[in-house]
Design a protein around this motif. Structure first.
Motif, mmCIF file in Angstrom:
data_model
loop_
_atom_site.group_PDB
_atom_site.id
_atom_site.type_symbol
_atom_site.label_atom_id
_atom_site.label_comp_id
_atom_site.label_asym_id
_atom_site.label_seq_id
_atom_site.Cartn_x
_atom_site.Cartn_y
_atom_site.Cartn_z
ATOM 1 N N ILE A 240 32.018 3.844 -25.123
ATOM 2 C CA ILE A 240 32.383 5.146 -25.688
ATOM 3 C C ILE A 240 32.029 6.233 -24.675
ATOM 4 O O ILE A 240 30.907 6.269 -24.153
ATOM 5 C CB ILE A 240 31.617 5.371 -27.016
ATOM 6 C CG1 ILE A 240 32.099 4.369 -28.077
ATOM 7 C CG2 ILE A 240 31.802 6.796 -27.516
ATOM 8 C CD1 ILE A 240 31.264 4.365 -29.354
ATOM 9 N N ASP A 241 33.005 7.122 -24.390
ATOM 10 C CA ASP A 241 32.712 8.267 -23.523
ATOM 11 C C ASP A 241 33.051 9.557 -24.275
ATOM 12 O O ASP A 241 33.424 9.514 -25.444
ATOM 13 C CB ASP A 241 33.451 8.155 -22.179
ATOM 14 C CG ASP A 241 34.957 8.114 -22.353
ATOM 15 O OD1 ASP A 241 35.460 8.738 -23.328
ATOM 16 O OD2 ASP A 241 35.637 7.456 -21.547
ATOM 17 N N LEU A 242 32.954 10.671 -23.597
ATOM 18 C CA LEU A 242 33.120 11.965 -24.279
ATOM 19 C C LEU A 242 34.520 12.166 -24.852
ATOM 20 O O LEU A 242 34.719 12.944 -25.793
ATOM 21 C CB LEU A 242 32.783 13.106 -23.315
ATOM 22 C CG LEU A 242 31.307 13.224 -22.938
ATOM 23 C CD1 LEU A 242 31.112 14.251 -21.823
ATOM 24 C CD2 LEU A 242 30.458 13.581 -24.145
ATOM 25 N N GLU A 243 35.502 11.456 -24.275
ATOM 26 C CA GLU A 243 36.885 11.624 -24.752
ATOM 27 C C GLU A 243 37.237 10.619 -25.852
ATOM 28 O O GLU A 243 38.320 10.687 -26.435
ATOM 29 C CB GLU A 243 37.878 11.425 -23.579
ATOM 30 C CG GLU A 243 37.630 12.331 -22.376
ATOM 31 C CD GLU A 243 37.631 13.801 -22.765
ATOM 32 O OE1 GLU A 243 38.447 14.185 -23.626
ATOM 33 O OE2 GLU A 243 36.793 14.540 -22.231
ATOM 34 N N SER A 244 36.342 9.679 -26.132
ATOM 35 C CA SER A 244 36.650 8.641 -27.133
ATOM 36 C C SER A 244 36.707 9.250 -28.537
ATOM 37 O O SER A 244 35.940 10.157 -28.871
ATOM 38 C CB SER A 244 35.580 7.554 -27.149
ATOM 39 O OG SER A 244 35.380 7.018 -25.875
ATOM 40 N N LYS A 245 37.626 8.685 -29.330
ATOM 41 C CA LYS A 245 37.657 9.079 -30.740
ATOM 42 C C LYS A 245 36.958 7.957 -31.516
ATOM 43 O O LYS A 245 37.345 6.786 -31.405
ATOM 44 C CB LYS A 245 39.106 9.226 -31.203
ATOM 45 C CG LYS A 245 39.262 9.910 -32.543
ATOM 46 C CD LYS A 245 40.762 10.086 -32.844
ATOM 47 C CE LYS A 245 40.989 10.911 -34.075
ATOM 48 N NZ LYS A 245 42.428 11.068 -34.343
ATOM 49 N N VAL A 246 35.921 8.302 -32.282
ATOM 50 C CA VAL A 246 35.132 7.257 -32.954
ATOM 51 C C VAL A 246 35.191 7.429 -34.472
ATOM 52 O O VAL A 246 35.439 8.532 -34.985
ATOM 53 C CB VAL A 246 33.656 7.268 -32.483
ATOM 54 C CG1 VAL A 246 33.553 6.853 -31.030
ATOM 55 C CG2 VAL A 246 33.010 8.623 -32.705
ATOM 56 N N GLN A 247 34.985 6.334 -35.143
ATOM 57 C CA GLN A 247 34.970 6.363 -36.616
ATOM 58 C C GLN A 247 33.962 5.344 -37.131
ATOM 59 O O GLN A 247 33.516 4.470 -36.397
ATOM 60 C CB GLN A 247 36.366 6.044 -37.157
ATOM 61 C CG GLN A 247 36.832 4.625 -36.817
ATOM 62 C CD GLN A 247 38.158 4.277 -37.483
ATOM 63 O OE1 GLN A 247 39.019 5.127 -37.655
ATOM 64 N NE2 GLN A 247 38.308 3.011 -37.848
ATOM 65 N N ARG A 248 33.646 5.447 -38.416
ATOM 66 C CA ARG A 248 32.779 4.450 -39.045
ATOM 67 C C ARG A 248 33.498 3.105 -39.042
ATOM 68 O O ARG A 248 34.724 3.042 -39.167
ATOM 69 C CB ARG A 248 32.500 4.839 -40.501
ATOM 70 C CG ARG A 248 31.662 6.064 -40.664
ATOM 71 C CD ARG A 248 31.586 6.428 -42.137
ATOM 72 N NE ARG A 248 30.783 7.609 -42.356
ATOM 73 C CZ ARG A 248 30.676 8.216 -43.539
ATOM 74 N NH1 ARG A 248 31.331 7.762 -44.598
ATOM 75 N NH2 ARG A 248 29.913 9.287 -43.677
ATOM 76 N N HIS A 249 32.726 2.027 -38.940
ATOM 77 C CA HIS A 249 33.334 0.700 -39.041
ATOM 78 C C HIS A 249 33.828 0.515 -40.479
ATOM 79 O O HIS A 249 33.059 0.680 -41.435
ATOM 80 C CB HIS A 249 32.306 -0.387 -38.691
ATOM 81 C CG HIS A 249 32.945 -1.695 -38.355
ATOM 82 N ND1 HIS A 249 33.570 -2.458 -39.318
ATOM 83 C CD2 HIS A 249 33.090 -2.354 -37.189
ATOM 84 C CE1 HIS A 249 34.060 -3.540 -38.740
ATOM 85 N NE2 HIS A 249 33.785 -3.497 -37.446
ATOM 86 N N PRO A 250 35.126 0.216 -40.655
ATOM 87 C CA PRO A 250 35.686 0.212 -42.020
ATOM 88 C C PRO A 250 35.072 -0.838 -42.947
ATOM 89 O O PRO A 250 35.113 -0.676 -44.167
ATOM 90 C CB PRO A 250 37.181 -0.061 -41.802
ATOM 91 C CG PRO A 250 37.290 -0.618 -40.428
ATOM 92 C CD PRO A 250 36.143 -0.090 -39.640
ATOM 93 N N ASP A 251 34.506 -1.910 -42.404
ATOM 94 C CA ASP A 251 33.954 -2.970 -43.268
ATOM 95 C C ASP A 251 32.501 -2.711 -43.667
ATOM 96 O O ASP A 251 31.924 -3.471 -44.439
ATOM 97 C CB ASP A 251 34.018 -4.332 -42.544
ATOM 98 C CG ASP A 251 35.446 -4.720 -42.239
ATOM 99 O OD1 ASP A 251 36.343 -4.245 -42.962
ATOM 100 O OD2 ASP A 251 35.666 -5.477 -41.278
ATOM 101 N N LEU A 252 31.948 -1.645 -43.115
ATOM 102 C CA LEU A 252 30.517 -1.417 -43.335
ATOM 103 C C LEU A 252 30.240 -0.881 -44.747
ATOM 104 O O LEU A 252 30.953 -0.028 -45.253
ATOM 105 C CB LEU A 252 30.017 -0.407 -42.307
ATOM 106 C CG LEU A 252 28.516 -0.297 -42.212
ATOM 107 C CD1 LEU A 252 27.935 -1.506 -41.504
ATOM 108 C CD2 LEU A 252 28.122 0.965 -41.487
ATOM 109 N N VAL A 253 29.211 -1.424 -45.352
ATOM 110 C CA VAL A 253 28.802 -0.949 -46.682
ATOM 111 C C VAL A 253 27.535 -0.129 -46.514
ATOM 112 O O VAL A 253 26.592 -0.561 -45.864
ATOM 113 C CB VAL A 253 28.525 -2.146 -47.615
ATOM 114 C CG1 VAL A 253 28.088 -1.661 -48.983
ATOM 115 C CG2 VAL A 253 29.768 -3.005 -47.742
ATOM 116 N N PHE A 254 27.548 1.083 -47.081
ATOM 117 C CA PHE A 254 26.363 1.920 -46.953
ATOM 118 C C PHE A 254 26.094 2.669 -48.255
ATOM 119 O O PHE A 254 26.959 2.761 -49.123
ATOM 120 C CB PHE A 254 26.517 2.917 -45.790
ATOM 121 C CG PHE A 254 27.540 3.987 -46.042
ATOM 122 C CD1 PHE A 254 28.882 3.735 -45.826
ATOM 123 C CD2 PHE A 254 27.160 5.232 -46.510
ATOM 124 C CE1 PHE A 254 29.831 4.713 -46.075
ATOM 125 C CE2 PHE A 254 28.102 6.221 -46.754
ATOM 126 C CZ PHE A 254 29.447 5.955 -46.533
#
Lengths: 313, 96
Positions: free
Chosen positions: B3-17
């Motif tokens: 991941i760098d400054l230009e990356s678009k990130v999101q929560r892992h969809p399978d994660l339960v929290f």
């Protein structure tokens, strides 16, 4: 003819009469039938004890000398009483040891505890009282109802739905004889839970409240403090494990594949709810112990919760 | 993929929290372990309810916390790459 009853947010249609839950004319979710139940569990179920086997949709339970039970497809409970069994005992196991796991399988969260509805200075608080067996959940509930004008929402099983709100049980509270004597309860309101057990159903009538509402405080009762009462607040991730330990028959959860849904429901039901440990004094003076615990609890509720409300406003 | 400054990130969809007060508690994939995030980490998790480009995330954090741009970028990249390794977040599928 079936009798319909409402308990824990579902309607039971039973082929035999039940004494504890409230009668309703709503349409049933779960059918209770007098039917043959095999003496051994179906082979596809996983054994969780010598007398119980489970899958994610079925549950088999043998209670020697009382009855065999088989839960099929999440909406039917077959009951085969043993020849000499008394029906009070059959009902006791049906509404606890059988309905509890079934409600878990129906994606509710079933906690082993009591819920009481308490009004302090005009503000309603709903408390979930938990703790290990025999720590005094029902006894302390009885004290709060008898001495502090609390009302009962649920005894022994506290069932939370997918919205994280608790669904009321039935207007009875199971208490030991020494507690009923210490509280000087009216004998006319007491009936034996089952033959040859020194425990009573306290028929609490109007002091029961049928409602679905969020719980404001979880009280984990702990045993055997010296003669003092201590309150300790648990926060953040540290709340998780003590709450998971209060899940009714939690050893069944893994086998039935319910751990993920329980985790989500604990978050919904108690994520923003304060959790405290309340130590019970070791003294044998029942009423004195409850008075000390009640005083500590009322002080906490008045100072902490009303304070928090003021902070928000 | 780093991941760098230009990356678009999101929560892992399978994660339960679940939220436990101010803390975010996550259940591991094998359902045997739990991880708690508090403070700034919890704040970042809340922001990731919607996918974010790391640069934008950093700007938002600077508006809330007293931290230099360089320090924020450095700490955020370390944190996000660690989260990715633990399978708590991922690079948005459009960019992966």
């Amino acid at each position: 003819m079936a009798h319909n009853y409402e308990i824990y947010g579902v309607v039971l249609a039973s082929e035999f009469e039940l004494k504890a839950p409230l009668v309703t004319d709503k349409s049933p979710d779960i059918h209770i039938k007098l039917a043959n139940v095999e003496s051994a569990p179906p082979s596809h179920l996983e054994s969780v004890s010598a007398f119980a086997s489970i899958s994610n949709t079925q549950f088999w339970l043998d209670v020697p000398n009382i009855a065999r039970f088989f839960v099929a497809d999440l909406d039917t409970i077959n009951v085969q009483p043993y020849p000499m069994a008394d029906m009070d005992s059959v009902e006791l196991y049906l509404l606890g040891a059988v309905l509890g796991p079934l409600m878990n399988m129906r994606k509710y969260l079933v906690m082993h505890g009591n819920v009481v509805h308490l009004e302090i200075h005009g503000q309603i608080h709903r408390l979930l009282l938990c703790g290990h067996s025999a720590v005094g959940k029902s006894s302390f509930s009885a004290y709060l109802i008898n001495q502090c004008n609390a009302r009962l929402v649920a005894d022994d099983l506290a069932v939370f739905n997918s919205q994280g709100v608790v669904c009321s049980g039935s207007p009875r509270l199971k208490i030991w004889q020494d507690v009923s004597q210490a509280l000087q309860l009216d004998e006319a309101e007491l009936t034996p839970v089952r033959p040859s057990v020194n425990k009573f159903d306290w028929h609490i009538g109007e002091r029961f409240i049928s409602e679905q509402a969020s719980v404001d405080l979880v009280v984990l009762l702990t045993g055997d403090n010296e003669n003092t009462v201590e309150i300790e607040e648990i926060q953040g991730i540290k709340k998780l494990s003590p709450l998971q330990n209060q899940i009714f028959r939690k050893e069944f959860a893994k086998t039935a594949g319910l751990e993920k849904i329980h985790f989500i429901l604990i978050g919904k039901s108690f994520g923003h709810t304060p959790v405290i440990k309340l130590g019970r004094p070791r003294s044998s003076k029942i009423l004195e112990n409850f008075e000390k615990m009640g005083k500590a609890l009322f002080t906490y509720l008045t100072n902490e919760l009303l304070g928090a409300t003021r902070d928000k406003s | 993929m780093v991941i760098d400054l230009e990356s678009k990130v999101q929560r892992h969809p399978d994660l339960v929290f679940a939220l436990m007060g101010e803390e975010v508690v996550m259940m591991s994939e094998d359902q045997d372990n739990y991880l708690g995030l508090n403070g700034v980490a919890s704040k970042i998790w809340t922001m990731l309810e919607e996918p974010h480009v790391v640069n934008v995330l950093c700007t938002k954090l600077q508006q809330e916390f007293e931290v230099s741009k360089e320090q924020c970028e450095q700490d955020l990249l370390f944190f996000l790459n660690d989260m990715q390794q633990k399978k708590l977040i991922q690079i948005h599928p459009d960019e992966a």
